[in-house]
Design a protein around this motif. Structure first.
Motif, PDB file in Angstrom:
ATOM      1  N   THR A   1       0.869  -1.177   0.000  1.00  0.00           N
ATOM      2  CA  THR A   1       0.000   0.000   0.000  1.00  0.00           C
ATOM      3  C   THR A   1       0.904   1.224   0.000  1.00  0.00           C
ATOM      4  OG1 THR A   1      -0.077   0.275   2.411  1.00  0.00           O
ATOM      5  CG2 THR A   1      -1.672  -1.256   1.437  1.00  0.00           C
ATOM      6  N   SER A   2       0.295   2.395   0.021  1.00  0.00           N
ATOM      7  CA  SER A   2       1.086   3.631   0.064  1.00  0.00           C
ATOM      8  C   SER A   2       1.800   3.777   1.411  1.00  0.00           C
ATOM      9  CB  SER A   2       0.195   4.843  -0.189  1.00  0.00           C
ATOM     10  OG  SER A   2      -0.759   4.972   0.853  1.00  0.00           O
ATOM     11  N   GLN A   3       1.344   3.035   2.424  1.00  0.00           N
ATOM     12  CA  GLN A   3       1.938   3.126   3.757  1.00  0.00           C
ATOM     13  C   GLN A   3       3.062   2.123   3.998  1.00  0.00           C
ATOM     14  OE1 GLN A   3      -0.825   3.529   7.031  1.00  0.00           O
ATOM     15  NE2 GLN A   3      -2.475   3.856   5.552  1.00  0.00           N
ATOM     16  N   GLY A   4       3.218   1.155   3.094  1.00  0.00           N
ATOM     17  CA  GLY A   4       4.277   0.169   3.273  1.00  0.00           C
ATOM     18  C   GLY A   4       3.959  -1.124   2.546  1.00  0.00           C
ATOM     19  N   GLN A   5       4.821  -2.087   2.777  1.00  0.00           N
ATOM     20  CA  GLN A   5       4.623  -3.406   2.179  1.00  0.00           C
ATOM     21  C   GLN A   5       4.983  -4.474   3.189  1.00  0.00           C
ATOM     22  OE1 GLN A   5       7.034  -3.225  -1.280  1.00  0.00           O
ATOM     23  NE2 GLN A   5       8.964  -3.370  -0.193  1.00  0.00           N
ATOM     24  N   CYS A   6       4.430  -5.661   2.963  1.00  0.00           N
ATOM     25  CA  CYS A   6       4.622  -6.741   3.922  1.00  0.00           C
ATOM     26  C   CYS A   6       4.536  -8.084   3.194  1.00  0.00           C
ATOM     27  CB  CYS A   6       3.530  -6.641   4.975  1.00  0.00           C
ATOM     28  SG  CYS A   6       3.804  -7.673   6.397  1.00  0.00           S
ATOM     29  N   PRO A   7       5.430  -9.022   3.503  1.00  0.00           N
ATOM     30  CA  PRO A   7       5.360 -10.346   2.866  1.00  0.00           C
ATOM     31  C   PRO A   7       4.188 -11.150   3.426  1.00  0.00           C
ATOM     32  CG  PRO A   7       7.062 -10.334   4.541  1.00  0.00           C
ATOM     33  CD  PRO A   7       6.550  -8.925   4.435  1.00  0.00           C
ATOM     34  N   LEU A   8       3.531 -11.893   2.537  1.00  0.00           N
ATOM     35  CA  LEU A   8       2.410 -12.732   2.962  1.00  0.00           C
ATOM     36  C   LEU A   8       2.710 -14.217   2.829  1.00  0.00           C
ATOM     37  CD1 LEU A   8      -0.645 -10.896   1.385  1.00  0.00           C
ATOM     38  CD2 LEU A   8       0.137 -10.840   3.751  1.00  0.00           C
ATOM     39  N   SER A   9       3.501 -14.578   1.826  1.00  0.00           N
ATOM     40  CA  SER A   9       3.736 -15.989   1.563  1.00  0.00           C
ATOM     41  C   SER A   9       5.067 -16.164   0.862  1.00  0.00           C
ATOM     42  CB  SER A   9       2.603 -16.535   0.688  1.00  0.00           C
ATOM     43  OG  SER A   9       2.828 -17.881   0.366  1.00  0.00           O
ATOM     44  N   PHE A  10       5.661 -17.321   1.095  1.00  0.00           N
ATOM     45  CA  PHE A  10       6.940 -17.662   0.484  1.00  0.00           C
ATOM     46  C   PHE A  10       6.957 -19.163   0.276  1.00  0.00           C
ATOM     47  CE2 PHE A  10      11.405 -17.158  -0.283  1.00  0.00           C
ATOM     48  CZ  PHE A  10      11.953 -18.376   0.077  1.00  0.00           C
ATOM     49  N   GLU A  11       7.098 -19.587  -0.965  1.00  0.00           N
ATOM     50  CA  GLU A  11       7.093 -21.020  -1.269  1.00  0.00           C
ATOM     51  C   GLU A  11       8.266 -21.382  -2.166  1.00  0.00           C
ATOM     52  OE1 GLU A  11       5.186 -23.637  -0.356  1.00  0.00           O
ATOM     53  OE2 GLU A  11       4.006 -22.358   0.969  1.00  0.00           O
ATOM     54  N   PRO A  12       9.161 -22.220  -1.685  1.00  0.00           N
ATOM     55  CA  PRO A  12      10.213 -22.706  -2.583  1.00  0.00           C
ATOM     56  C   PRO A  12       9.630 -23.731  -3.559  1.00  0.00           C
ATOM     57  CG  PRO A  12      10.411 -23.748  -0.448  1.00  0.00           C
ATOM     58  CD  PRO A  12       9.304 -22.737  -0.332  1.00  0.00           C
ATOM     59  N   VAL A  13      10.189 -23.786  -4.750  1.00  0.00           N
ATOM     60  CA  VAL A  13       9.771 -24.779  -5.742  1.00  0.00           C
ATOM     61  C   VAL A  13      10.638 -26.014  -5.530  1.00  0.00           C
ATOM     62  CG1 VAL A  13       9.613 -25.312  -8.197  1.00  0.00           C
ATOM     63  CG2 VAL A  13       9.050 -23.015  -7.376  1.00  0.00           C
ATOM     64  N   ILE A  14      10.023 -27.095  -5.077  1.00  0.00           N
ATOM     65  CA  ILE A  14      10.738 -28.341  -4.808  1.00  0.00           C
ATOM     66  C   ILE A  14      10.524 -29.276  -5.998  1.00  0.00           C
ATOM     67  CG2 ILE A  14      11.028 -30.285  -3.235  1.00  0.00           C
ATOM     68  CD1 ILE A  14      11.638 -27.611  -1.911  1.00  0.00           C
ATOM     69  N   LYS A  15      11.603 -29.824  -6.504  1.00  0.00           N
ATOM     70  CA  LYS A  15      11.516 -30.751  -7.630  1.00  0.00           C
ATOM     71  C   LYS A  15      11.903 -32.157  -7.179  1.00  0.00           C
ATOM     72  CE  LYS A  15      12.475 -27.407 -11.292  1.00  0.00           C
ATOM     73  NZ  LYS A  15      13.317 -27.134 -12.479  1.00  0.00           N
ATOM     74  N   THR A  16      11.375 -33.138  -7.873  1.00  0.00           N
ATOM     75  CA  THR A  16      11.746 -34.535  -7.625  1.00  0.00           C
ATOM     76  C   THR A  16      12.333 -35.111  -8.907  1.00  0.00           C
ATOM     77  OG1 THR A  16       9.531 -35.296  -8.222  1.00  0.00           O
ATOM     78  CG2 THR A  16       9.957 -34.897  -5.877  1.00  0.00           C
ATOM     79  N   GLN A  17      13.116 -36.151  -8.752  1.00  0.00           N
ATOM     80  CA  GLN A  17      13.691 -36.794  -9.930  1.00  0.00           C
ATOM     81  C   GLN A  17      12.648 -37.685 -10.577  1.00  0.00           C
ATOM     82  OE1 GLN A  17      17.327 -38.644  -8.468  1.00  0.00           O
ATOM     83  NE2 GLN A  17      18.486 -37.087  -9.557  1.00  0.00           N
ATOM     84  N   GLN A  18      12.535 -37.566 -11.899  1.00  0.00           N
ATOM     85  CA  GLN A  18      11.588 -38.370 -12.658  1.00  0.00           C
ATOM     86  C   GLN A  18      12.290 -38.886 -13.901  1.00  0.00           C
ATOM     87  OE1 GLN A  18       8.203 -35.904 -13.463  1.00  0.00           O
ATOM     88  NE2 GLN A  18       7.808 -35.518 -11.304  1.00  0.00           N
ATOM     89  N   CYS A  19      11.841 -40.006 -14.375  1.00  0.00           N
ATOM     90  CA  CYS A  19      12.428 -40.614 -15.558  1.00  0.00           C
ATOM     91  C   CYS A  19      11.586 -40.259 -16.789  1.00  0.00           C
ATOM     92  CB  CYS A  19      12.504 -42.136 -15.396  1.00  0.00           C
ATOM     93  SG  CYS A  19      13.328 -42.950 -16.765  1.00  0.00           S
ATOM     94  N   GLU A  20      12.232 -39.677 -17.791  1.00  0.00           N
ATOM     95  CA  GLU A  20      11.558 -39.365 -19.055  1.00  0.00           C
ATOM     96  C   GLU A  20      11.175 -40.670 -19.746  1.00  0.00           C
ATOM     97  OE1 GLU A  20      11.291 -36.422 -21.209  1.00  0.00           O
ATOM     98  OE2 GLU A  20      11.541 -35.195 -19.420  1.00  0.00           O
ATOM     99  N   ARG A  21       9.944 -40.783 -20.211  1.00  0.00           N
ATOM    100  CA  ARG A  21       9.492 -42.028 -20.839  1.00  0.00           C
ATOM    101  C   ARG A  21      10.221 -42.319 -22.143  1.00  0.00           C
ATOM    102  NH1 ARG A  21       3.221 -42.935 -19.513  1.00  0.00           N
ATOM    103  NH2 ARG A  21       3.243 -41.887 -17.516  1.00  0.00           N
ATOM    104  N   LYS A  22      10.355 -41.312 -22.988  1.00  0.00           N
ATOM    105  CA  LYS A  22      10.944 -41.541 -24.309  1.00  0.00           C
ATOM    106  C   LYS A  22      12.456 -41.728 -24.255  1.00  0.00           C
ATOM    107  CE  LYS A  22       7.400 -39.124 -26.904  1.00  0.00           C
ATOM    108  NZ  LYS A  22       7.096 -37.994 -27.780  1.00  0.00           N
ATOM    109  N   THR A  23      13.141 -40.856 -23.504  1.00  0.00           N
ATOM    110  CA  THR A  23      14.610 -40.883 -23.515  1.00  0.00           C
ATOM    111  C   THR A  23      15.206 -41.713 -22.393  1.00  0.00           C
ATOM    112  OG1 THR A  23      14.782 -38.901 -22.141  1.00  0.00           O
ATOM    113  CG2 THR A  23      14.673 -38.581 -24.546  1.00  0.00           C
ATOM    114  N   ARG A  24      14.393 -42.048 -21.399  1.00  0.00           N
ATOM    115  CA  ARG A  24      14.859 -42.785 -20.210  1.00  0.00           C
ATOM    116  C   ARG A  24      15.894 -41.979 -19.409  1.00  0.00           C
ATOM    117  NH1 ARG A  24      11.215 -46.653 -19.691  1.00  0.00           N
ATOM    118  NH2 ARG A  24      11.162 -48.166 -21.358  1.00  0.00           N
ATOM    119  N   GLN A  25      15.893 -40.673 -19.606  1.00  0.00           N
ATOM    120  CA  GLN A  25      16.798 -39.785 -18.886  1.00  0.00           C
ATOM    121  C   GLN A  25      16.154 -39.371 -17.567  1.00  0.00           C
ATOM    122  OE1 GLN A  25      17.733 -36.401 -21.286  1.00  0.00           O
ATOM    123  NE2 GLN A  25      19.890 -36.507 -20.805  1.00  0.00           N
ATOM    124  N   VAL A  26      16.948 -39.263 -16.514  1.00  0.00           N
ATOM    125  CA  VAL A  26      16.443 -38.800 -15.225  1.00  0.00           C
ATOM    126  C   VAL A  26      16.534 -37.276 -15.201  1.00  0.00           C
ATOM    127  CG1 VAL A  26      16.791 -38.837 -12.741  1.00  0.00           C
ATOM    128  CG2 VAL A  26      17.127 -40.926 -14.064  1.00  0.00           C
TER     129      VAL A  26
END
Length: 142
Positions: free
Chosen positions: A111-136
């Protein structure tokens, strides 16, 4: 613990360059050891519910009808860190290339009076195997 936390928070807010636990230790001539800061950070518990409990009174103070909710996704570059679920390769639209780092999404109330954080979420990834290339590969669930 609170004194070290307050000191470390002030150090983070007042620094213009890179901040580290050893940097705070040097700044205080060793009065606060870098291990004390690391231990403190490891003991801190928090999630968005905890954050909301802390910022709710401030939000009520600065609340305005035309306040803005700002969403941002950012990458904290970690080129020398090993890949894991948190530190992985992400596309950095500011540089137009893939970089290794921590991707996170944040929500800020402003707002014009200030700012404040409301939420913070890290993006967490998992290892997955590609179907076509079989690459992780690393992929986020969302």
């Amino acid at each position: 613990m609170q004194t070290t936390l307050d000191l470390y928070t002030d150090y983070l807010l007042s620094s213009f360059g890179q901040t580290t636990a050893t940097g705070l230790s040097r700044l205080t001539d060793g009065a606060v050891g870098h291990d004390a800061v690391t231990d403190l950070l490891n003991r801190l518990q928090g999630d968005n519910r905890t954050l909301w409990q802390h910022v709710k009174p401030l939000i009520h103070q600065i609340q305005e009808p035309d306040g803005l909710l700002l969403t941002d996704d950012s990458i904290a570059h970690k080129p020398h860190s090993d890949e894991n679920g948190l530190v992985t390769t992400h596309y950095d639209h500011t540089s137009g290339q893939y970089v290794r780092g921590i991707n996170f999404v944040s929500l800020l109330y402003q707002t014009s009076q200030g700012q404040c954080p409301l939420s913070f979420e890290p993006v967490i990834k998992t290892q997955q195997c590609e179907r076509k290339t079989r690459q992780v590969v690393w992929r986020s669930a969302s």
